[in-house]
Design a protein around this motif. Structure first.
Motif, PDB file in Angstrom:
ATOM      1  N   VAL A   1      -6.811  10.222   8.927  1.00  0.00           N
ATOM      2  CA  VAL A   1      -6.556   8.859   9.486  1.00  0.00           C
ATOM      3  C   VAL A   1      -7.340   8.617  11.044  1.00  0.00           C
ATOM      4  O   VAL A   1      -6.896   9.799  11.772  1.00  0.00           O
ATOM      5  N   LEU A   2      -8.323   7.972  11.192  1.00  0.00           N
ATOM      6  CA  LEU A   2      -9.084   8.304  12.519  1.00  0.00           C
ATOM      7  C   LEU A   2      -9.067   7.042  13.016  1.00  0.00           C
ATOM      8  O   LEU A   2      -8.900   5.734  12.525  1.00  0.00           O
ATOM      9  N   ARG A   3      -9.146   6.876  14.255  1.00  0.00           N
ATOM     10  CA  ARG A   3      -8.943   5.704  15.329  1.00  0.00           C
ATOM     11  C   ARG A   3     -10.079   5.813  16.005  1.00  0.00           C
ATOM     12  O   ARG A   3     -10.404   6.775  16.627  1.00  0.00           O
ATOM     13  N   ASN A   4     -10.615   4.492  16.616  1.00  0.00           N
ATOM     14  CA  ASN A   4     -11.597   4.433  17.515  1.00  0.00           C
ATOM     15  C   ASN A   4     -11.191   3.995  18.930  1.00  0.00           C
ATOM     16  O   ASN A   4      -9.929   3.477  18.862  1.00  0.00           O
ATOM     17  N   ASP A   5     -11.757   3.759  20.153  1.00  0.00           N
ATOM     18  CA  ASP A   5     -11.303   3.189  21.249  1.00  0.00           C
ATOM     19  C   ASP A   5     -10.897   1.716  20.931  1.00  0.00           C
ATOM     20  O   ASP A   5     -10.130   1.200  21.919  1.00  0.00           O
ATOM     21  N   GLN A   6     -11.686   1.035  20.186  1.00  0.00           N
ATOM     22  CA  GLN A   6     -11.389  -0.475  19.830  1.00  0.00           C
ATOM     23  C   GLN A   6     -10.063  -0.639  18.972  1.00  0.00           C
ATOM     24  O   GLN A   6      -9.435  -1.608  19.072  1.00  0.00           O
ATOM     25  N   GLY A   7      -9.178   0.554  18.801  1.00  0.00           N
ATOM     26  CA  GLY A   7      -8.028   0.291  18.005  1.00  0.00           C
ATOM     27  C   GLY A   7      -8.218   0.315  16.476  1.00  0.00           C
ATOM     28  O   GLY A   7      -7.383   0.137  15.698  1.00  0.00           O
ATOM     29  N   ASP A   8      -9.518   0.169  16.020  1.00  0.00           N
ATOM     30  CA  ASP A   8      -9.787   0.318  14.674  1.00  0.00           C
ATOM     31  C   ASP A   8      -9.263   1.669  13.847  1.00  0.00           C
ATOM     32  O   ASP A   8      -9.365   2.708  14.419  1.00  0.00           O
ATOM     33  N   GLU A   9      -8.893   1.628  12.773  1.00  0.00           N
ATOM     34  CA  GLU A   9      -8.527   2.757  11.914  1.00  0.00           C
ATOM     35  C   GLU A   9      -9.113   2.781  10.513  1.00  0.00           C
ATOM     36  O   GLU A   9      -9.074   1.708  10.016  1.00  0.00           O
TER      37      GLU A   9
ATOM     38  N   GLY B   1     -19.275  27.943   8.274  1.00  0.00           N
ATOM     39  CA  GLY B   1     -20.090  27.114   7.313  1.00  0.00           C
ATOM     40  C   GLY B   1     -19.271  26.540   6.051  1.00  0.00           C
ATOM     41  O   GLY B   1     -19.971  25.902   5.093  1.00  0.00           O
ATOM     42  N   VAL B   2     -18.177  26.853   5.950  1.00  0.00           N
ATOM     43  CA  VAL B   2     -17.117  26.088   4.760  1.00  0.00           C
ATOM     44  C   VAL B   2     -17.176  24.773   4.446  1.00  0.00           C
ATOM     45  O   VAL B   2     -17.449  24.264   3.495  1.00  0.00           O
ATOM     46  N   GLY B   3     -17.181  24.126   5.758  1.00  0.00           N
ATOM     47  CA  GLY B   3     -16.939  22.708   5.549  1.00  0.00           C
ATOM     48  C   GLY B   3     -16.765  22.075   6.885  1.00  0.00           C
ATOM     49  O   GLY B   3     -16.786  22.696   7.908  1.00  0.00           O
ATOM     50  N   VAL B   4     -16.264  20.794   6.955  1.00  0.00           N
ATOM     51  CA  VAL B   4     -15.600  19.914   8.056  1.00  0.00           C
ATOM     52  C   VAL B   4     -14.343  20.154   8.128  1.00  0.00           C
ATOM     53  O   VAL B   4     -13.692  20.471   7.249  1.00  0.00           O
ATOM     54  N   VAL B   5     -13.874  20.359   9.610  1.00  0.00           N
ATOM     55  CA  VAL B   5     -12.592  20.747   9.849  1.00  0.00           C
ATOM     56  C   VAL B   5     -11.995  19.555  10.919  1.00  0.00           C
ATOM     57  O   VAL B   5     -12.899  18.959  11.732  1.00  0.00           O
TER      58      VAL B   5
ATOM     59  N   LEU C   1     -18.995  15.274  14.524  1.00  0.00           N
ATOM     60  CA  LEU C   1     -19.491  14.475  13.697  1.00  0.00           C
ATOM     61  C   LEU C   1     -19.397  13.176  13.784  1.00  0.00           C
ATOM     62  O   LEU C   1     -20.066  12.306  13.732  1.00  0.00           O
ATOM     63  N   LEU C   2     -18.145  12.805  14.365  1.00  0.00           N
ATOM     64  CA  LEU C   2     -17.781  11.524  14.650  1.00  0.00           C
ATOM     65  C   LEU C   2     -17.195  11.301  15.979  1.00  0.00           C
ATOM     66  O   LEU C   2     -15.990  11.084  16.114  1.00  0.00           O
ATOM     67  N   PRO C   3     -18.128  11.172  17.107  1.00  0.00           N
ATOM     68  CA  PRO C   3     -17.668  11.286  18.422  1.00  0.00           C
ATOM     69  C   PRO C   3     -16.735  10.075  18.915  1.00  0.00           C
ATOM     70  O   PRO C   3     -15.964  10.125  19.918  1.00  0.00           O
ATOM     71  N   SER C   4     -17.056   8.806  18.049  1.00  0.00           N
ATOM     72  CA  SER C   4     -16.412   7.673  18.716  1.00  0.00           C
ATOM     73  C   SER C   4     -15.035   7.561  17.767  1.00  0.00           C
ATOM     74  O   SER C   4     -14.349   6.747  18.030  1.00  0.00           O
TER      75      SER C   4
END
Length: 113
Positions: A16-24, A48-52, A71-74
């Protein structure tokens, strides 16, 4: 499509990811490596196994050197709870109470960025 993972109550793993605008957003994924050991996850990512998804506090040096990349700085994961375990509030030493209060205040004020 993400598959249910044993030990997760039949739930599909989702970030579950959120940005500064409150989007989820809910991002399903299929884990290649599954553990609750954060150091093992960090080691796997460096290999190099994958994303963490780990706290920035654990990755500052690796991000600074480029060994790992945001990978997703925002976007940021939701903040998780940290539990302090002690036998009982009854008869709690003042020093223990002071430590619990201190940790609670520091965590509430913590800014990972």
């Amino acid at each position: 499509m993400a598959k249910p993972v044993p030990g997760h109550g039949g739930r599909k793993p989702t970030w579950v990811l959120r940005n500064d605008q409150g989007d989820e957003v809910h991002v399903p994924y299929n884990p290649r490596y599954l553990t609750t050991d954060m150091m093992a996850l960090k080691t796997a990512a460096l290999a190099g196994v994958g994303v963490v998804q780990l706290p920035v506090l654990m990755l500052r040096d690796e991000l600074a050197t480029g060994a790992l990349v945001d990978l997703l700085p925002s976007w940021r994961p939701r903040r998780e709870a940290i539990h302090v375990v002690f036998p009982s509030r009854r008869g709690m030493l003042p020093s223990v109470r002071a430590l619990v209060d201190f940790l609670s205040e520091k965590y509430a004020a913590m800014d990972e960025d």
